[in-house]
Write an enzyme that holds these catalytic residues in place. Structure first.
Site, PDB file in Angstrom:
ATOM      1  N   THR A  33       0.811  -1.231   0.000  1.00 37.46           N
ATOM      2  CA  THR A  33       0.000   0.000   0.000  1.00 37.46           C
ATOM      3  C   THR A  33       0.837   1.272   0.000  1.00 37.46           C
ATOM      4  O   THR A  33       0.329   2.352   0.293  1.00 37.46           O
ATOM      5  CB  THR A  33      -0.934   0.025   1.224  1.00 37.46           C
ATOM      6  OG1 THR A  33      -0.138   0.011   2.425  1.00 37.46           O
ATOM      7  CG2 THR A  33      -1.888  -1.164   1.231  1.00 37.46           C
ATOM      8  N   TRP A  34       2.112   1.165  -0.311  1.00 36.15           N
ATOM      9  CA  TRP A  34       2.970   2.350  -0.330  1.00 36.15           C
ATOM     10  C   TRP A  34       2.394   3.399  -1.281  1.00 36.15           C
ATOM     11  O   TRP A  34       2.007   3.068  -2.413  1.00 36.15           O
ATOM     12  CB  TRP A  34       4.374   1.927  -0.769  1.00 36.15           C
ATOM     13  CG  TRP A  34       5.447   2.908  -0.444  1.00 36.15           C
ATOM     14  CD1 TRP A  34       5.354   4.023   0.326  1.00 36.15           C
ATOM     15  CD2 TRP A  34       6.797   2.849  -0.897  1.00 36.15           C
ATOM     16  NE1 TRP A  34       6.563   4.672   0.396  1.00 36.15           N
ATOM     17  CE2 TRP A  34       7.476   3.971  -0.341  1.00 36.15           C
ATOM     18  CE3 TRP A  34       7.505   1.956  -1.706  1.00 36.15           C
ATOM     19  CZ2 TRP A  34       8.821   4.230  -0.587  1.00 36.15           C
ATOM     20  CZ3 TRP A  34       8.851   2.209  -1.935  1.00 36.15           C
ATOM     21  CH2 TRP A  34       9.501   3.336  -1.391  1.00 36.15           C
ATOM     22  N   ASP A  62      -0.252  -5.241   3.486  1.00 34.21           N
ATOM     23  CA  ASP A  62       0.885  -4.636   4.174  1.00 34.21           C
ATOM     24  C   ASP A  62       0.805  -3.124   4.104  1.00 34.21           C
ATOM     25  O   ASP A  62       0.580  -2.554   3.027  1.00 34.21           O
ATOM     26  CB  ASP A  62       2.191  -5.101   3.530  1.00 34.21           C
ATOM     27  CG  ASP A  62       3.399  -4.388   4.114  1.00 34.21           C
ATOM     28  OD1 ASP A  62       3.872  -4.831   5.176  1.00 34.21           O
ATOM     29  OD2 ASP A  62       3.843  -3.380   3.527  1.00 34.21           O
ATOM     30  N   TYR A  67       3.523   5.438   5.666  1.00 36.83           N
ATOM     31  CA  TYR A  67       2.927   5.641   4.354  1.00 36.83           C
ATOM     32  C   TYR A  67       1.851   6.721   4.404  1.00 36.83           C
ATOM     33  O   TYR A  67       0.768   6.529   4.959  1.00 36.83           O
ATOM     34  CB  TYR A  67       2.316   4.341   3.824  1.00 36.83           C
ATOM     35  CG  TYR A  67       3.293   3.193   3.654  1.00 36.83           C
ATOM     36  CD1 TYR A  67       4.664   3.385   3.681  1.00 36.83           C
ATOM     37  CD2 TYR A  67       2.823   1.899   3.453  1.00 36.83           C
ATOM     38  CE1 TYR A  67       5.548   2.334   3.512  1.00 36.83           C
ATOM     39  CE2 TYR A  67       3.702   0.832   3.287  1.00 36.83           C
ATOM     40  CZ  TYR A  67       5.063   1.052   3.329  1.00 36.83           C
ATOM     41  OH  TYR A  67       5.940   0.003   3.169  1.00 36.83           O
ATOM     42  N   GLN A 178      11.081  -8.204   6.122  1.00 39.69           N
ATOM     43  CA  GLN A 178      10.598  -7.630   4.866  1.00 39.69           C
ATOM     44  C   GLN A 178      11.714  -6.800   4.232  1.00 39.69           C
ATOM     45  O   GLN A 178      12.214  -5.852   4.839  1.00 39.69           O
ATOM     46  CB  GLN A 178       9.372  -6.748   5.118  1.00 39.69           C
ATOM     47  CG  GLN A 178       8.774  -6.187   3.832  1.00 39.69           C
ATOM     48  CD  GLN A 178       7.565  -5.299   4.088  1.00 39.69           C
ATOM     49  OE1 GLN A 178       7.536  -4.144   3.674  1.00 39.69           O
ATOM     50  NE2 GLN A 178       6.558  -5.827   4.780  1.00 39.69           N
ATOM     51  N   TYR A 206       9.178  -6.585  -0.732  1.00 41.21           N
ATOM     52  CA  TYR A 206       8.465  -5.397  -1.200  1.00 41.21           C
ATOM     53  C   TYR A 206       9.049  -4.961  -2.538  1.00 41.21           C
ATOM     54  O   TYR A 206      10.177  -5.292  -2.881  1.00 41.21           O
ATOM     55  CB  TYR A 206       8.474  -4.289  -0.150  1.00 41.21           C
ATOM     56  CG  TYR A 206       9.784  -3.583   0.137  1.00 41.21           C
ATOM     57  CD1 TYR A 206      10.242  -2.543  -0.663  1.00 41.21           C
ATOM     58  CD2 TYR A 206      10.540  -3.910   1.262  1.00 41.21           C
ATOM     59  CE1 TYR A 206      11.404  -1.863  -0.379  1.00 41.21           C
ATOM     60  CE2 TYR A 206      11.715  -3.234   1.563  1.00 41.21           C
ATOM     61  CZ  TYR A 206      12.147  -2.210   0.738  1.00 41.21           C
ATOM     62  OH  TYR A 206      13.309  -1.532   1.019  1.00 41.21           O
ATOM     63  N   LEU A 209       8.054  -5.951  -8.246  1.00 39.30           N
ATOM     64  CA  LEU A 209       8.048  -5.578  -9.661  1.00 39.30           C
ATOM     65  C   LEU A 209       9.029  -4.444  -9.941  1.00 39.30           C
ATOM     66  O   LEU A 209       9.051  -3.914 -11.048  1.00 39.30           O
ATOM     67  CB  LEU A 209       6.636  -5.150 -10.094  1.00 39.30           C
ATOM     68  CG  LEU A 209       5.533  -6.191  -9.893  1.00 39.30           C
ATOM     69  CD1 LEU A 209       4.184  -5.637 -10.338  1.00 39.30           C
ATOM     70  CD2 LEU A 209       5.846  -7.467 -10.666  1.00 39.30           C
TER      71      LEU A 209
END
Length: 297
Positions: A33-34, A62, A67, A178, A206, A209
């Site tokens: 959810t960053w 997460d 954030y 993480q 994290y 991609l």
């Protein structure tokens, strides 16, 4: 996508699990959810994306107090409102400067309040700071006794940090580390990932991609990635995610702010890479042959 296609993806996502040290099985593919909650114009899409992901079996979410200064936690809280709490695995993170006895309990309560839940499934120290590990671990264990969290872990810890944690009283109760990990950032494979495996602690990846920019573009457009994407008729992004998911003890938490991107991420579980695919990617993006500095975004 047809209802049958959605059901197929959901079944595949629900079948892919990673075991935590306490025996709890969690989804291997979750949602990050960053940057969520920071722009009003994206709010509706972000909510729909999170809800779609949950519906597809990506029930590990997460977030962190960092954030959007709590905005992502509030977005998660809004998105999960219509789902049974027991079906979700909620993760948040505390700032290092809030991880002492004076502040951590307030930080945890603030996270719970923003998400409108009574407990977190996993609470992480976001990165190592100046607060002694002994103090943070003691506070984490107290939060468990208080029922505010079910387990705790760390984030952005390299091998030496994990060794220090392991020597700390209570440190062996760490559930997860993480860290950044993707095809273009494989440094953890040399020492950190083997250490984690020896101690049976899963990695949570994290940015699986990769972040935007030249690095991500180079990954997506690389001939080896393109060749595999054409082989399975999938996107280059799905190839990158499938690479991370090829490690059965690594949890991936890609962030997607649009429902279509969430659906694409979830569908990646339908296309596991074979040994030939992995060999091609190894040739194009060799695993490390020496200790490398831990990448942090």
């Amino acid at each position: 996508m047809t209802e049958g296609g959605i059901a197929e993806i959901r079944k595949a996502c629900e079948a892919k699990k990673v075991r935590l040290p306490d025996g709890t099985m969690v989804p291997q593919l979750g949602q990050g959810t960053w940057y969520m909650g920071e722009l009003t114009g994206r709010h509706k899409n972000e909510l729909e994306a999170l809800k779609m992901g949950i519906g597809l079996g990506m029930t590990l979410l997460d977030t962190a107090e960092m954030y959007g200064d709590g905005a992502a936690e509030r977005t998660v809280g809004e998105a999960i409102r219509s789902f049974p709490r027991e079906k979700l695995f909620l993760v948040s993170k505390v700032y290092p400067h809030n991880a002492d006895r004076r502040r951590i309990f307030h930080s945890c309560e603030d996270s719970l309040r923003r998400m409108k839940v009574q407990t977190l499934d996993l609470y992480l120290l976001h990165w190592r700071g100046r607060v002694p590990l002994e103090e943070t671990v003691s506070c984490m264990e107290e939060l468990i006794r208080q029922g505010k969290i079910k387990r705790w872990g760390v984030s952005n810890f390299d091998t030496a940090d994990m060794e220090d944690l392991w020597r700390t009283p209570g440190g062996q109760n760490c559930a997860v580390n993480q860290v950044l990990y993707h095809l273009g950032s494989r440094g953890i494979e040399f020492s950190l990932l083997p250490w984690m495996r020896t101690h049976k602690i899963p990695v949570m990846a994290y940015c699986p991609l990769a972040q935007g920019g030249r690095l991500r573009k180079g990954l997506l457009e690389h001939p080896a990635v393109r060749e595999i994407s054409e082989k399975y008729d999938i996107t280059s992004e799905q190839v990158l995610l499938s690479f991370v998911l090829s490690h059965p003890d690594i949890i991936a938490i890609p962030k997607a702010g649009k429902p279509a991107h969430v659906q694409q991420n979830a569908a990646a579980v339908l296309y596991p890479l074979d040994q030939g695919d992995l060999a091609k990617l190894d040739a194009a993006f060799p695993p490390p042959d020496r200790k490398m500095h831990l990448d942090i975004v």
